[in-house]
Design a protein around this motif. Structure first.
Motif, PDB file in Angstrom:
ATOM      1  N   ALA A   1     -11.410  -2.565   6.521  1.00 56.25           N
ATOM      2  CA  ALA A   1     -11.603  -1.664   7.655  1.00 56.25           C
ATOM      3  C   ALA A   1     -12.525  -0.511   7.268  1.00 56.25           C
ATOM      4  CB  ALA A   1     -10.256  -1.129   8.138  1.00 56.25           C
ATOM      5  N   GLY A   2     -13.339  -0.737   6.255  1.00 56.60           N
ATOM      6  CA  GLY A   2     -14.231   0.303   5.764  1.00 56.60           C
ATOM      7  C   GLY A   2     -15.567   0.325   6.464  1.00 56.60           C
ATOM      8  N   ARG A   3     -16.439   1.158   5.953  1.00 60.36           N
ATOM      9  CA  ARG A   3     -17.720   1.446   6.598  1.00 60.36           C
ATOM     10  C   ARG A   3     -18.643   0.232   6.648  1.00 60.36           C
ATOM     11  NH1 ARG A   3     -19.333   6.349   3.687  1.00 60.36           N
ATOM     12  NH2 ARG A   3     -17.421   7.163   4.630  1.00 60.36           N
ATOM     13  N   ASP A   4     -18.499  -0.686   5.677  1.00 58.97           N
ATOM     14  CA  ASP A   4     -19.371  -1.861   5.675  1.00 58.97           C
ATOM     15  C   ASP A   4     -19.209  -2.688   6.941  1.00 58.97           C
ATOM     16  OD1 ASP A   4     -20.252  -1.086   3.222  1.00 58.97           O
ATOM     17  OD2 ASP A   4     -19.361  -2.744   2.100  1.00 58.97           O
ATOM     18  N   MET A   5     -18.036  -2.607   7.569  1.00 57.22           N
ATOM     19  CA  MET A   5     -17.798  -3.421   8.760  1.00 57.22           C
ATOM     20  C   MET A   5     -18.433  -2.827  10.012  1.00 57.22           C
ATOM     21  SD  MET A   5     -16.384  -5.792   7.195  1.00 57.22           S
ATOM     22  CE  MET A   5     -15.915  -6.928   8.491  1.00 57.22           C
ATOM     23  N   THR A   6     -19.104  -1.688   9.887  1.00 58.58           N
ATOM     24  CA  THR A   6     -19.852  -1.150  11.024  1.00 58.58           C
ATOM     25  C   THR A   6     -21.265  -1.724  11.082  1.00 58.58           C
ATOM     26  OG1 THR A   6     -20.712   0.768   9.795  1.00 58.58           O
ATOM     27  CG2 THR A   6     -18.555   1.005  10.863  1.00 58.58           C
ATOM     28  N   ALA A   7     -21.640  -2.497  10.064  1.00 63.60           N
ATOM     29  CA  ALA A   7     -22.966  -3.118  10.047  1.00 63.60           C
ATOM     30  C   ALA A   7     -23.046  -4.240  11.088  1.00 63.60           C
ATOM     31  CB  ALA A   7     -23.269  -3.654   8.651  1.00 63.60           C
ATOM     32  N   ARG A   8     -24.197  -4.837  11.189  1.00 61.33           N
ATOM     33  CA  ARG A   8     -24.438  -5.876  12.198  1.00 61.33           C
ATOM     34  C   ARG A   8     -24.540  -7.253  11.554  1.00 61.33           C
ATOM     35  NH1 ARG A   8     -23.442  -3.895  17.356  1.00 61.33           N
ATOM     36  NH2 ARG A   8     -23.801  -1.633  17.221  1.00 61.33           N
TER      37      ARG A   8
ATOM     38  N   ASP B   1      -9.635   0.824   3.288  1.00 61.23           N
ATOM     39  CA  ASP B   1     -10.930   1.002   2.650  1.00 61.23           C
ATOM     40  C   ASP B   1     -10.701   1.502   1.236  1.00 61.23           C
ATOM     41  OD1 ASP B   1     -10.395   3.794   2.914  1.00 61.23           O
ATOM     42  OD2 ASP B   1     -11.300   3.792   4.914  1.00 61.23           O
ATOM     43  N   ALA B   2     -11.715   2.118   0.629  1.00 59.15           N
ATOM     44  CA  ALA B   2     -11.598   2.539  -0.763  1.00 59.15           C
ATOM     45  C   ALA B   2     -10.564   3.638  -0.961  1.00 59.15           C
ATOM     46  CB  ALA B   2     -12.966   3.013  -1.267  1.00 59.15           C
ATOM     47  N   ARG B   3     -10.193   4.321   0.111  1.00 57.45           N
ATOM     48  CA  ARG B   3      -9.240   5.430  -0.007  1.00 57.45           C
ATOM     49  C   ARG B   3      -7.793   4.949  -0.061  1.00 57.45           C
ATOM     50  NH1 ARG B   3     -11.113   8.527   5.260  1.00 57.45           N
ATOM     51  NH2 ARG B   3     -10.756   6.375   5.966  1.00 57.45           N
ATOM     52  N   GLY B   4      -7.536   3.706   0.351  1.00 56.64           N
ATOM     53  CA  GLY B   4      -6.173   3.205   0.337  1.00 56.64           C
ATOM     54  C   GLY B   4      -5.944   2.139   1.383  1.00 56.64           C
ATOM     55  N   SER B   5      -4.684   1.717   1.498  1.00 53.71           N
ATOM     56  CA  SER B   5      -4.332   0.580   2.351  1.00 53.71           C
ATOM     57  C   SER B   5      -3.199   0.941   3.299  1.00 53.71           C
ATOM     58  CB  SER B   5      -3.905  -0.624   1.501  1.00 53.71           C
ATOM     59  OG  SER B   5      -4.944  -1.024   0.631  1.00 53.71           O
ATOM     60  N   VAL B   6      -3.248   0.345   4.480  1.00 58.05           N
ATOM     61  CA  VAL B   6      -2.164   0.429   5.460  1.00 58.05           C
ATOM     62  C   VAL B   6      -1.452  -0.909   5.472  1.00 58.05           C
ATOM     63  CG1 VAL B   6      -1.560   0.789   7.886  1.00 58.05           C
ATOM     64  CG2 VAL B   6      -3.451   2.084   6.857  1.00 58.05           C
TER      65      VAL B   6
ATOM     66  N   ASP C   1     -11.615   2.275  13.674  1.00 62.49           N
ATOM     67  CA  ASP C   1     -13.021   2.664  13.823  1.00 62.49           C
ATOM     68  C   ASP C   1     -13.204   4.177  13.766  1.00 62.49           C
ATOM     69  OD1 ASP C   1     -14.207   0.245  13.925  1.00 62.49           O
ATOM     70  OD2 ASP C   1     -14.533   0.192  16.077  1.00 62.49           O
ATOM     71  N   ALA C   2     -12.165   4.908  14.168  1.00 65.91           N
ATOM     72  CA  ALA C   2     -12.294   6.356  14.280  1.00 65.91           C
ATOM     73  C   ALA C   2     -12.461   7.051  12.927  1.00 65.91           C
ATOM     74  CB  ALA C   2     -11.076   6.923  15.005  1.00 65.91           C
ATOM     75  N   ASP C   3     -12.025   6.425  11.866  1.00 69.00           N
ATOM     76  CA  ASP C   3     -12.074   7.074  10.551  1.00 69.00           C
ATOM     77  C   ASP C   3     -12.264   6.017   9.471  1.00 69.00           C
ATOM     78  OD1 ASP C   3     -11.863   8.882   8.460  1.00 69.00           O
ATOM     79  OD2 ASP C   3      -9.678   8.778   8.413  1.00 69.00           O
ATOM     80  N   ARG C   4     -13.496   5.724   9.136  1.00 69.75           N
ATOM     81  CA  ARG C   4     -13.795   4.686   8.144  1.00 69.75           C
ATOM     82  C   ARG C   4     -14.355   5.313   6.870  1.00 69.75           C
ATOM     83  NH1 ARG C   4     -14.013  -0.697   9.888  1.00 69.75           N
ATOM     84  NH2 ARG C   4     -13.837  -0.974  12.144  1.00 69.75           N
ATOM     85  N   GLY C   5     -13.731   4.973   5.750  1.00 66.25           N
ATOM     86  CA  GLY C   5     -14.260   5.370   4.455  1.00 66.25           C
ATOM     87  C   GLY C   5     -15.082   4.252   3.861  1.00 66.25           C
ATOM     88  N   PRO C   6     -15.556   4.408   2.630  1.00 59.39           N
ATOM     89  CA  PRO C   6     -16.318   3.341   1.972  1.00 59.39           C
ATOM     90  C   PRO C   6     -15.485   2.064   1.852  1.00 59.39           C
ATOM     91  CG  PRO C   6     -16.478   5.402   0.756  1.00 59.39           C
ATOM     92  CD  PRO C   6     -15.418   5.603   1.784  1.00 59.39           C
TER      93      PRO C   6
ATOM     94  N   GLY D   1     -37.244  -2.961   6.309  1.00 61.05           N
ATOM     95  CA  GLY D   1     -36.072  -3.740   5.931  1.00 61.05           C
ATOM     96  C   GLY D   1     -34.788  -3.117   6.440  1.00 61.05           C
ATOM     97  N   GLY D   2     -33.662  -3.745   6.049  1.00 60.19           N
ATOM     98  CA  GLY D   2     -32.369  -3.269   6.499  1.00 60.19           C
ATOM     99  C   GLY D   2     -31.922  -2.049   5.718  1.00 60.19           C
ATOM    100  N   TYR D   3     -30.829  -1.433   6.199  1.00 61.35           N
ATOM    101  CA  TYR D   3     -30.311  -0.261   5.517  1.00 61.35           C
ATOM    102  C   TYR D   3     -28.846  -0.473   5.157  1.00 61.35           C
ATOM    103  CZ  TYR D   3     -28.012   0.956   9.925  1.00 61.35           C
ATOM    104  OH  TYR D   3     -27.223   0.928  11.038  1.00 61.35           O
ATOM    105  N   ASP D   4     -28.396   0.277   4.173  1.00 63.59           N
ATOM    106  CA  ASP D   4     -27.017   0.218   3.701  1.00 63.59           C
ATOM    107  C   ASP D   4     -26.183   1.149   4.573  1.00 63.59           C
ATOM    108  OD1 ASP D   4     -24.620   0.341   2.373  1.00 63.59           O
ATOM    109  OD2 ASP D   4     -25.488   0.655   0.390  1.00 63.59           O
ATOM    110  N   VAL D   5     -25.192   0.592   5.292  1.00 58.17           N
ATOM    111  CA  VAL D   5     -24.399   1.433   6.186  1.00 58.17           C
ATOM    112  C   VAL D   5     -23.556   2.435   5.415  1.00 58.17           C
ATOM    113  CG1 VAL D   5     -24.338  -0.254   8.047  1.00 58.17           C
ATOM    114  CG2 VAL D   5     -22.554  -0.290   6.275  1.00 58.17           C
ATOM    115  N   ALA D   6     -23.295   2.153   4.144  1.00 56.79           N
ATOM    116  CA  ALA D   6     -22.481   3.071   3.344  1.00 56.79           C
ATOM    117  C   ALA D   6     -23.247   4.341   2.986  1.00 56.79           C
ATOM    118  CB  ALA D   6     -21.997   2.384   2.071  1.00 56.79           C
TER     119      ALA D   6
END
Length: 287
Positions: free
Chosen positions: A80-87, A122-127, A149-154, A217-222
């Motif tokens: 559920a981290g930031r990488d999943m906001t990519a396309r 995400d990298a901060r922990g797990s639910v 989606d409201a709060d995504r870490g790495p 080219g593409g960009y790193d969402v992180a």
């Protein structure tokens, strides 16, 4: 059904029969004495279950199907981290496709009254969402995943896998949903620990190619930075990048093979049913 399960049903369909049952195309083998029905033989089925008389009458090999006394215990492990906001290659948000995968597994378990839970983060922990049964429970899990989606870490899917390895001792079917993980010692170690106790399958949501997006080219969402920058226009750099990507994917396939992790890559929601059926084409011991 709630809005998330209805959305998945529109893509995946309602027929989930056989996706977690019997033979080589199963995630769990169970056996009881309570006869249910006959079905066509699939390579990998137990030959002891062939009904020879019925097969002779029908002209095709038929298997006795039995009602299972035990149910699966399925654990979804989701990035559920930031990488999943990519396309994805088709332009969909990766978290949306991941949510469809989670929902499809939920639909399958719903038809069998299996227990299902989820660990996401995400990298901060797990639910941790405890294993339960039922439509309301599955819809709630999907809502919680999408609400993240409201709060995504790495992103760091290994963080979630390490949580599972530490806190879940009973054998489970673990379904990991993320993008393609980096192959390193952390991933290898946690897969070794999990494979010793659980069955692990992995659905990876594909990234849009870094060399195919925009003039740089593409960009790193992180980080928000271009992956290749101005070098994306250099044919030699692009060729070297593609070779590096091929080597990375080969190392990942080898790691999955070493630990018997069935895996698929899903590039679009339209592939959902085909890829999930492909993913369930494995034998298993979880329960």
């Amino acid at each position: 059904m709630g809005k998330y399960l209805n959305r998945v049903t529109s893509l995946f369909g309602r027929d989930t029969r056989g996706l977690l049952e019997g033979g080589r195309h199963a995630l769990l083998h169970t056996r009881t004495l309570e006869f249910d029905e006959l079905r066509p033989y699939v390579p990998g089925d137990d030959v002891r279950d062939i009904d020879w008389k019925a097969s002779a009458r029908s002209g095709s090999v038929l298997i006795k199907r039995f009602v299972s006394e035990k149910h699966h215990k399925v654990l979804l492990v989701a990035d559920a981290g930031r990488d999943m906001t990519a396309r994805t290659p088709g332009g969909e948000r990766k978290s949306d496709v991941a949510g469809q995968v989670l929902g499809a597994i939920g639909l399958i378990t719903l038809g069998r009254s299996d227990e299902i839970g989820m660990v996401y983060g995400d990298a901060r922990g797990s639910v941790n969402v405890r294993l339960r049964r039922g439509e309301t429970h599955i819809e709630s899990m999907l809502h919680r995943y999408h609400d993240s989606d409201a709060d995504r870490g790495p992103s760091d899917i290994v963080c979630q896998l390490e949580y599972v390895a530490t806190h879940y001792r009973h054998a489970l079917l673990i379904v990991v949903v993320s993008d393609e993980p980096d192959v390193d010692d952390r991933l290898a170690d946690v897969l070794r620990r999990l494979a010793a106790r659980h069955d692990v399958v992995w659905a990876m949501v594909a990234d849009r190619p870094a060399v195919a997006v925009g003039p740089e080219g593409g960009y790193d969402v992180a980080t928000g930075r271009p992956v290749l920058g101005s070098a994306a226009t250099d044919a030699k750099v692009m060729a070297a990048y593609e070779r590096a990507e091929q080597r990375r994917r080969q190392r990942l396939r080898e790691l999955f093979t070493e630990h018997a992790v069935a895996h698929v890559t899903i590039a679009a929601s339209g592939e959902l049913r085909r890829r999930i059926v492909e993913l369930t084409g494995v034998s298993s011991r979880a329960g």
